[in-house]
Motif scaffolding. Structure first.
Motif, PDB file in Angstrom:
ATOM      1  N   ALA B  41     -67.035  22.729  -7.208  1.00  0.00           N
ATOM      2  CA  ALA B  41     -68.412  22.299  -7.461  1.00  0.00           C
ATOM      3  C   ALA B  41     -68.464  21.200  -8.524  1.00  0.00           C
ATOM      4  O   ALA B  41     -69.546  20.771  -8.933  1.00  0.00           O
ATOM      5  CB  ALA B  41     -69.256  23.495  -7.905  1.00  0.00           C
ATOM      6  N   GLY B  42     -67.290  20.761  -8.986  1.00  0.00           N
ATOM      7  CA  GLY B  42     -67.245  19.715 -10.001  1.00  0.00           C
ATOM      8  C   GLY B  42     -67.612  20.236 -11.378  1.00  0.00           C
ATOM      9  O   GLY B  42     -68.122  19.495 -12.217  1.00  0.00           O
ATOM     10  N   LEU B  43     -67.357  21.529 -11.616  1.00  0.00           N
ATOM     11  CA  LEU B  43     -67.707  22.133 -12.906  1.00  0.00           C
ATOM     12  C   LEU B  43     -66.536  22.981 -13.413  1.00  0.00           C
ATOM     13  O   LEU B  43     -65.420  22.865 -12.909  1.00  0.00           O
ATOM     14  CB  LEU B  43     -68.957  23.003 -12.747  1.00  0.00           C
ATOM     15  CG  LEU B  43     -70.227  22.262 -12.290  1.00  0.00           C
ATOM     16  CD1 LEU B  43     -71.262  23.229 -11.764  1.00  0.00           C
ATOM     17  CD2 LEU B  43     -70.786  21.442 -13.436  1.00  0.00           C
ATOM     18  N   THR B  44     -66.815  23.811 -14.416  1.00  0.00           N
ATOM     19  CA  THR B  44     -65.794  24.727 -14.933  1.00  0.00           C
ATOM     20  C   THR B  44     -66.386  26.142 -15.018  1.00  0.00           C
ATOM     21  O   THR B  44     -67.570  26.355 -14.758  1.00  0.00           O
ATOM     22  CB  THR B  44     -65.307  24.314 -16.330  1.00  0.00           C
ATOM     23  OG1 THR B  44     -66.376  24.508 -17.252  1.00  0.00           O
ATOM     24  CG2 THR B  44     -64.842  22.875 -16.352  1.00  0.00           C
ATOM     25  N   ARG B  45     -65.547  27.077 -15.424  1.00  0.00           N
ATOM     26  CA  ARG B  45     -66.021  28.467 -15.494  1.00  0.00           C
ATOM     27  C   ARG B  45     -67.122  28.639 -16.539  1.00  0.00           C
ATOM     28  O   ARG B  45     -67.922  29.568 -16.461  1.00  0.00           O
ATOM     29  CB  ARG B  45     -64.855  29.402 -15.811  1.00  0.00           C
ATOM     30  CG  ARG B  45     -63.905  29.588 -14.652  1.00  0.00           C
ATOM     31  CD  ARG B  45     -63.252  30.962 -14.671  1.00  0.00           C
ATOM     32  NE  ARG B  45     -62.958  31.464 -15.998  1.00  0.00           N
ATOM     33  CZ  ARG B  45     -61.918  31.103 -16.730  1.00  0.00           C
ATOM     34  NH1 ARG B  45     -61.055  30.216 -16.247  1.00  0.00           N
ATOM     35  NH2 ARG B  45     -61.717  31.623 -17.905  1.00  0.00           N
ATOM     36  N   GLY B  46     -67.166  27.728 -17.493  1.00  0.00           N
ATOM     37  CA  GLY B  46     -68.214  27.808 -18.504  1.00  0.00           C
ATOM     38  C   GLY B  46     -69.599  27.802 -17.881  1.00  0.00           C
ATOM     39  O   GLY B  46     -70.460  28.613 -18.237  1.00  0.00           O
ATOM     40  N   ALA B  47     -69.814  26.909 -16.941  1.00  0.00           N
ATOM     41  CA  ALA B  47     -71.110  26.826 -16.261  1.00  0.00           C
ATOM     42  C   ALA B  47     -71.409  28.111 -15.509  1.00  0.00           C
ATOM     43  O   ALA B  47     -72.542  28.601 -15.499  1.00  0.00           O
ATOM     44  CB  ALA B  47     -71.112  25.631 -15.309  1.00  0.00           C
ATOM     45  N   LEU B  48     -70.370  28.658 -14.899  1.00  0.00           N
ATOM     46  CA  LEU B  48     -70.555  29.880 -14.116  1.00  0.00           C
ATOM     47  C   LEU B  48     -71.007  31.042 -14.999  1.00  0.00           C
ATOM     48  O   LEU B  48     -71.980  31.739 -14.682  1.00  0.00           O
ATOM     49  CB  LEU B  48     -69.234  30.218 -13.411  1.00  0.00           C
ATOM     50  CG  LEU B  48     -69.286  31.166 -12.226  1.00  0.00           C
ATOM     51  CD1 LEU B  48     -68.028  31.014 -11.395  1.00  0.00           C
ATOM     52  CD2 LEU B  48     -69.415  32.609 -12.679  1.00  0.00           C
ATOM     53  N   TYR B  49     -70.303  31.231 -16.094  1.00  0.00           N
ATOM     54  CA  TYR B  49     -70.658  32.343 -16.976  1.00  0.00           C
ATOM     55  C   TYR B  49     -72.035  32.134 -17.597  1.00  0.00           C
ATOM     56  O   TYR B  49     -72.786  33.071 -17.799  1.00  0.00           O
ATOM     57  CB  TYR B  49     -69.598  32.514 -18.068  1.00  0.00           C
ATOM     58  CG  TYR B  49     -68.410  33.311 -17.592  1.00  0.00           C
ATOM     59  CD1 TYR B  49     -68.470  34.694 -17.566  1.00  0.00           C
ATOM     60  CD2 TYR B  49     -67.253  32.698 -17.158  1.00  0.00           C
ATOM     61  CE1 TYR B  49     -67.399  35.448 -17.120  1.00  0.00           C
ATOM     62  CE2 TYR B  49     -66.178  33.436 -16.706  1.00  0.00           C
ATOM     63  CZ  TYR B  49     -66.245  34.808 -16.696  1.00  0.00           C
ATOM     64  OH  TYR B  49     -65.193  35.541 -16.251  1.00  0.00           O
ATOM     65  N   HIS B  50     -72.345  30.885 -17.902  1.00  0.00           N
ATOM     66  CA  HIS B  50     -73.636  30.612 -18.515  1.00  0.00           C
ATOM     67  C   HIS B  50     -74.786  30.892 -17.553  1.00  0.00           C
ATOM     68  O   HIS B  50     -75.831  31.408 -17.941  1.00  0.00           O
ATOM     69  CB  HIS B  50     -73.698  29.154 -18.989  1.00  0.00           C
ATOM     70  CG  HIS B  50     -74.876  28.854 -19.841  1.00  0.00           C
ATOM     71  ND1 HIS B  50     -74.981  29.300 -21.135  1.00  0.00           N
ATOM     72  CD2 HIS B  50     -76.028  28.176 -19.587  1.00  0.00           C
ATOM     73  CE1 HIS B  50     -76.136  28.899 -21.642  1.00  0.00           C
ATOM     74  NE2 HIS B  50     -76.787  28.216 -20.719  1.00  0.00           N
ATOM     75  N   ASN B  51     -74.610  30.560 -16.286  1.00  0.00           N
ATOM     76  CA  ASN B  51     -75.704  30.683 -15.322  1.00  0.00           C
ATOM     77  C   ASN B  51     -75.773  32.038 -14.623  1.00  0.00           C
ATOM     78  O   ASN B  51     -76.857  32.505 -14.286  1.00  0.00           O
ATOM     79  CB  ASN B  51     -75.581  29.585 -14.260  1.00  0.00           C
ATOM     80  CG  ASN B  51     -76.068  28.243 -14.762  1.00  0.00           C
ATOM     81  OD1 ASN B  51     -77.260  27.997 -14.835  1.00  0.00           O
ATOM     82  ND2 ASN B  51     -75.139  27.379 -15.156  1.00  0.00           N
ATOM     83  N   PHE B  52     -74.629  32.648 -14.390  1.00  0.00           N
ATOM     84  CA  PHE B  52     -74.636  33.871 -13.580  1.00  0.00           C
ATOM     85  C   PHE B  52     -74.009  35.071 -14.288  1.00  0.00           C
ATOM     86  O   PHE B  52     -73.970  36.156 -13.732  1.00  0.00           O
ATOM     87  CB  PHE B  52     -73.927  33.625 -12.250  1.00  0.00           C
ATOM     88  CG  PHE B  52     -74.578  32.571 -11.402  1.00  0.00           C
ATOM     89  CD1 PHE B  52     -75.702  32.863 -10.647  1.00  0.00           C
ATOM     90  CD2 PHE B  52     -74.077  31.277 -11.377  1.00  0.00           C
ATOM     91  CE1 PHE B  52     -76.308  31.888  -9.874  1.00  0.00           C
ATOM     92  CE2 PHE B  52     -74.681  30.299 -10.604  1.00  0.00           C
ATOM     93  CZ  PHE B  52     -75.800  30.602  -9.852  1.00  0.00           C
ATOM     94  N   GLY B  53     -73.493  34.856 -15.478  1.00  0.00           N
ATOM     95  CA  GLY B  53     -72.956  35.985 -16.233  1.00  0.00           C
ATOM     96  C   GLY B  53     -71.576  36.432 -15.823  1.00  0.00           C
ATOM     97  O   GLY B  53     -70.934  37.181 -16.557  1.00  0.00           O
ATOM     98  N   GLY B  54     -71.106  35.981 -14.686  1.00  0.00           N
ATOM     99  CA  GLY B  54     -69.774  36.381 -14.242  1.00  0.00           C
ATOM    100  C   GLY B  54     -69.631  36.283 -12.734  1.00  0.00           C
ATOM    101  O   GLY B  54     -70.509  35.763 -12.041  1.00  0.00           O
TER     102      GLY B  54
END
Lengths: 197, 197
Positions: B41-54
């Motif tokens: 998605a052109g991002l990193t896990r940081g964005a994932l944890y920030h938006n969805f918690g895991g």
DNA sequence: TCAATACGCATACGGTTCGTATGTGAAAAA
DNA sequence: TTTTTCACATACGAACCGTATGCGTATTGA
């Protein structure tokens, strides 16, 4: 002569399956670590890989064991029924009841299908389904049931019972929901009966 | 004014859900790594944890999205039918057809329940089942269907349709068994109809 | 009986993945 | 313009899995 090595191996397999069954039922497949399971059985991961090839193989062994127990109970329920048609219903009801057990729900209905794939491909599940198919075919032959495709009917009946089971298992008050599910199941199954009387 | 930050955030959420949906459908939940998904998605896990918690939160978001799409199709199928009862049958057939899609099968029927628990307890309370329940309740009220528990009936109907779908998907000739499954489904569902005539 | 082999299981290591803790730069607020 | 906020990236440690290798006992053959 049964070699001593074979006996030992069978013993370790049993210990691993026992520990895995416990862990999978309580924590779920993904959260259960192989280190914990093997340590709980007084062994290490080496034994696990040697006997089952990996985590999935161990789950398969656990599933097969539980599946065999379930099939035995299904057969017993069917043979206890007064008629073939009642036997079919008793089988479905027994299937529903077994899902009240967390072990069955977690391992057989949730993790099993997700990890191992389509349950109808499992060895013992096939036998169970085949027997249900034969029962329905017999009911068709004797004129009790409409002339539908026996295998299709067997799969739908099983699927209905399975989902009822999942529903009950997750309900706040399983014991309160059980009779509703059983009643609806009997009504649905009645759709297979010949209409004239 | 819709702040620019909120727009950006919605965009990244959409990108993550899109990538996750793709990965979960093809590799399955367990085998899909968060690094791959976010990188895709052109991002990193940081964005994932920030938006969805895991990881589970991301799966929940994907499930909600697919669930909404499924409901829309079920409603469309039902509204296209000539009568409420035919509408219920059309819903079942549509459900079968949707379950034939690998994406639905993998995410909604296998991994979803295994990871998030029983569908009826999903936060977004799966609208799919709710929809069927309402349809059946309406049929009960108008006297077409026997006065059974609507939710129980919906569960069993869905379960039957689901298993029919899995059967068809695993069959050698899916197109050949589809009519058999549909016919058996109609017969079973007929068990819910009022008997008097 | 004794040496040689087979094999069941333990140990060791590398790679991958996950969750948290911290840093950063741009948007929003002051 | 300065300060604050916050969406996301980066960094780090821990857990888990799979394979390769080592060890000790049971088995085989002479």
């Amino acid at each position: 002569m049964a070699t001593k090595r074979a006996q030992m191996m069978e013993e370790t397999r049993a210990k691993l399956v026992r520990a895995a069954r416990e862990a999978f039922a309580t924590k779920g497949y993904a959260a259960a670590s192989m280190d914990d399971i093997t340590a709980d059985a007084g062994l290490t991961r080496g034994a696990l890989y040697h006997n089952f090839g990996g985590k999935k193989g161990l789950l398969q062994a656990v599933v097969d064991q539980i599946d065999a127990e379930m099939v035995a109970r299904l057969i017993a329920a069917q043979e206890r029924a007064p008629s073939p048609w009642e036997g079919l219903l008793a089988e479905g009801v027994t299937y529903i009841e077994m899902a009240l057990e967390p072990e069955v729900q977690r391992i057989m209905l949730l993790d099993g299908p997700a990890v191992l794939g389509d349950p109808s491909q499992w060895p013992n599940q096939n036998a169970c389904l085949l027997r249900t198919t034969q029962t329905i075919q017999a009911l068709i032959d004797e004129g009790t049931v409409k002339p539908v495709d026996a295998e299709a009917a067997a799969r739908l009946i099983n699927g209905a019972a399975l989902n009822a089971a999942l529903w009950i298992a997750a309900a706040d008050e399983p014991r309160a929901v059980l009779p509703k599910a059983v009643e609806a199941f009997r009504q649905l199954a009645a759709g297979l009966l010949q209409t004239e009387r």
